[in-house]
Design a protein around this motif. Structure first.
Motif, mmCIF file in Angstrom:
data_model
loop_
_atom_site.group_PDB
_atom_site.id
_atom_site.type_symbol
_atom_site.label_atom_id
_atom_site.label_comp_id
_atom_site.label_asym_id
_atom_site.label_seq_id
_atom_site.Cartn_x
_atom_site.Cartn_y
_atom_site.Cartn_z
ATOM 1 N N GLU A 137 0.795 -1.217 0.000
ATOM 2 C CA GLU A 137 0.000 0.000 0.000
ATOM 3 C C GLU A 137 0.830 1.271 0.000
ATOM 4 O O GLU A 137 0.277 2.366 -0.061
ATOM 5 C CB GLU A 137 -0.902 0.006 1.240
ATOM 6 C CG GLU A 137 -0.128 0.051 2.549
ATOM 7 C CD GLU A 137 -1.047 0.034 3.753
ATOM 8 O OE1 GLU A 137 -1.345 1.130 4.274
ATOM 9 O OE2 GLU A 137 -1.457 -1.066 4.147
ATOM 10 N N PHE A 138 2.141 1.173 0.072
ATOM 11 C CA PHE A 138 2.970 2.355 0.207
ATOM 12 C C PHE A 138 3.470 2.830 -1.147
ATOM 13 O O PHE A 138 3.665 2.048 -2.067
ATOM 14 C CB PHE A 138 4.156 2.070 1.132
ATOM 15 C CG PHE A 138 3.725 1.578 2.484
ATOM 16 C CD1 PHE A 138 3.821 0.239 2.802
ATOM 17 C CD2 PHE A 138 3.182 2.447 3.403
ATOM 18 C CE1 PHE A 138 3.404 -0.224 4.033
ATOM 19 C CE2 PHE A 138 2.767 1.997 4.640
ATOM 20 C CZ PHE A 138 2.870 0.647 4.958
ATOM 21 N N ALA A 195 10.483 5.595 0.276
ATOM 22 C CA ALA A 195 9.093 5.251 0.572
ATOM 23 C C ALA A 195 8.398 6.468 1.156
ATOM 24 O O ALA A 195 8.989 7.213 1.950
ATOM 25 C CB ALA A 195 9.031 4.090 1.554
ATOM 26 N N GLU A 196 7.164 6.660 0.762
ATOM 27 C CA GLU A 196 6.379 7.776 1.274
ATOM 28 C C GLU A 196 5.064 7.275 1.848
ATOM 29 O O GLU A 196 4.411 6.409 1.263
ATOM 30 C CB GLU A 196 6.112 8.795 0.168
ATOM 31 C CG GLU A 196 7.372 9.497 -0.339
ATOM 32 C CD GLU A 196 7.065 10.511 -1.423
ATOM 33 O OE1 GLU A 196 5.994 10.382 -2.059
ATOM 34 O OE2 GLU A 196 7.869 11.433 -1.630
ATOM 35 N N VAL A 197 4.683 7.813 2.971
ATOM 36 C CA VAL A 197 3.392 7.547 3.591
ATOM 37 C C VAL A 197 2.670 8.882 3.721
ATOM 38 O O VAL A 197 3.172 9.806 4.372
ATOM 39 C CB VAL A 197 3.557 6.891 4.979
ATOM 40 C CG1 VAL A 197 2.199 6.713 5.647
ATOM 41 C CG2 VAL A 197 4.273 5.556 4.859
ATOM 42 N N ARG A 238 7.477 2.772 11.489
ATOM 43 C CA ARG A 238 7.815 1.368 11.662
ATOM 44 C C ARG A 238 6.600 0.544 12.072
ATOM 45 O O ARG A 238 5.655 1.049 12.663
ATOM 46 C CB ARG A 238 8.937 1.224 12.700
ATOM 47 C CG ARG A 238 10.253 1.800 12.213
ATOM 48 C CD ARG A 238 11.318 1.850 13.293
ATOM 49 N NE ARG A 238 12.433 2.685 12.832
ATOM 50 C CZ ARG A 238 13.363 3.192 13.619
ATOM 51 N NH1 ARG A 238 13.311 2.954 14.925
ATOM 52 N NH2 ARG A 238 14.343 3.924 13.120
ATOM 53 N N GLY A 239 6.651 -0.724 11.714
ATOM 54 C CA GLY A 239 5.567 -1.632 12.045
ATOM 55 C C GLY A 239 4.389 -1.556 11.097
ATOM 56 O O GLY A 239 3.336 -2.145 11.364
ATOM 57 N N ARG A 240 4.561 -0.852 9.984
ATOM 58 C CA ARG A 240 3.462 -0.667 9.032
ATOM 59 C C ARG A 240 3.767 -1.306 7.677
ATOM 60 O O ARG A 240 3.014 -1.117 6.736
ATOM 61 C CB ARG A 240 3.173 0.825 8.869
ATOM 62 C CG ARG A 240 2.801 1.509 10.182
ATOM 63 C CD ARG A 240 2.773 3.024 10.085
ATOM 64 N NE ARG A 240 1.765 3.512 9.158
ATOM 65 C CZ ARG A 240 1.510 4.800 8.934
ATOM 66 N NH1 ARG A 240 2.209 5.723 9.592
ATOM 67 N NH2 ARG A 240 0.588 5.169 8.084
ATOM 68 N N GLY A 241 4.881 -2.018 7.578
ATOM 69 C CA GLY A 241 5.215 -2.688 6.324
ATOM 70 C C GLY A 241 6.070 -1.889 5.371
ATOM 71 O O GLY A 241 6.284 -2.304 4.230
ATOM 72 N N VAL A 242 6.573 -0.730 5.821
ATOM 73 C CA VAL A 242 7.378 0.105 4.937
ATOM 74 C C VAL A 242 8.669 -0.608 4.552
ATOM 75 O O VAL A 242 9.097 -0.590 3.390
ATOM 76 C CB VAL A 242 7.681 1.464 5.598
ATOM 77 C CG1 VAL A 242 8.612 2.296 4.735
ATOM 78 C CG2 VAL A 242 6.386 2.223 5.860
#
Length: 285
Positions: A137-138, A195-197, A238-242
């Motif tokens: 999703e990132f 990577a961008e969120v 962190r902890g979000r799949g990045v």
């Protein structure tokens, strides 16, 4: 004395078929040959200037041993070689370190390292690569020329994080050297993704392509190989799949560009699923 290299290589390759470079031991400039029954090694000393980028990742004086051990008792053979090496004069320079590179799946002799005070610090992990990214999703995009500050900042925070464990060191010149490296080497010569969120930079990954990874690619027998040297995710992301998204892109791109394997080194304090590689043990004197 019989060269134990062949017996060493036979045992190591049985434990790790993906590993390479164990069936020879070529003396390089500045190395000293050490021999004991059933073991052979090459000793060298690396010295770094504190204002250079490599000094961020290492003590300034490192005594290194490349070793091969065979025979009916490889642990005893390696132990005798270590004792011979440890007895060498080292002078009075402060902050010296001792480093032995050893195949991580060849566990038969490694007790010889542990009982002499060595502890694992990094491992080289290798896995085969195939096309396909699995981004998730990132948003993961190639780094741009105007990402120098973003990438250099994350690189610096990675160095600071690793410095907590006593081998990597933050120097007075670290920030400047890292920025120079990102601008002159990382962005124009390596593969780099950000990577961008929600439009905010959340992490980066830096990969040395085969043309720049020759220093490590000799260690595996599936070439061409790329080297994943840096992967960092900001603490808030962190902890979000990045991290998985970044490495997925890196491995997918390596496979799409014809690489057959991708290497990395990682601190042994972390748990990981290692396919193959070397481990490095170290002690300080």
């Amino acid at each position: 004395m019989d060269d134990p290299t062949k017996g060493h290589a036979t045992r190591v390759y049985a434990a790790d078929p993906l590993l390479a470079g164990q069936d020879e031991l070529i003396v390089k400039r500045g190395e000293e040959l050490l021999e004991v029954p059933d073991a052979i090694g090459l000793a060298a000393v690396d010295r770094l200037h504190p204002d250079t980028l490599p000094a961020c990742w290492s003590p300034l004086v490192v005594h290194r041993l490349r070793a091969r051990a065979a025979g009916p008792d490889p642990e005893a053979a390696l132990g005798a070689l270590l004792d011979r090496w440890l007895a060498l004069p080292r002078g009075g320079e402060p902050g010296q370190a001792l480093s032995v590179l050893w195949p991580s799946r060849d566990t038969t002799p490694v007790r010889a390292l542990a009982v002499r005070g060595f502890a694992p610090i990094t491992s080289l992990a290798v896995r085969g690569v195939r096309p396909g990214t699995g981004v998730g999703e990132f948003a993961v995009r190639p780094a741009r020329a105007d990402d120098v500050e973003v990438v250099a900042g994350m690189y610096e925070r990675l160095v600071a994080y690793d410095a907590q464990w006593g081998w990597v060191t933050m120097r007075a010149s670290t920030r400047e050297r890292l920025r120079e490296s990102v601008e002159a080497e990382v962005l124009p010569l390596n593969w780099c993704w950000v990577a961008e969120v929600d439009g905010r930079a959340a992490g980066c990954v830096i990969v040395e392509p085969p043309g720049r990874s020759g220093w490590i690619s000799h260690a595996v027998n599936e070439a061409p190989a790329a080297y994943l040297g840096v992967m960092y995710v900001e603490s808030w992301a962190r902890g979000r799949g990045v991290g998985a998204a970044l490495t997925g892109v890196a491995h997918g791109e390596a496979g799409a560009r014809g690489c057959r394997s991708c290497c990395c080194t990682m601190p042994c304090r972390t748990r990981s699923r290692r396919r193959s590689g070397h481990g490095e043990a170290t002690g300080r004197s």
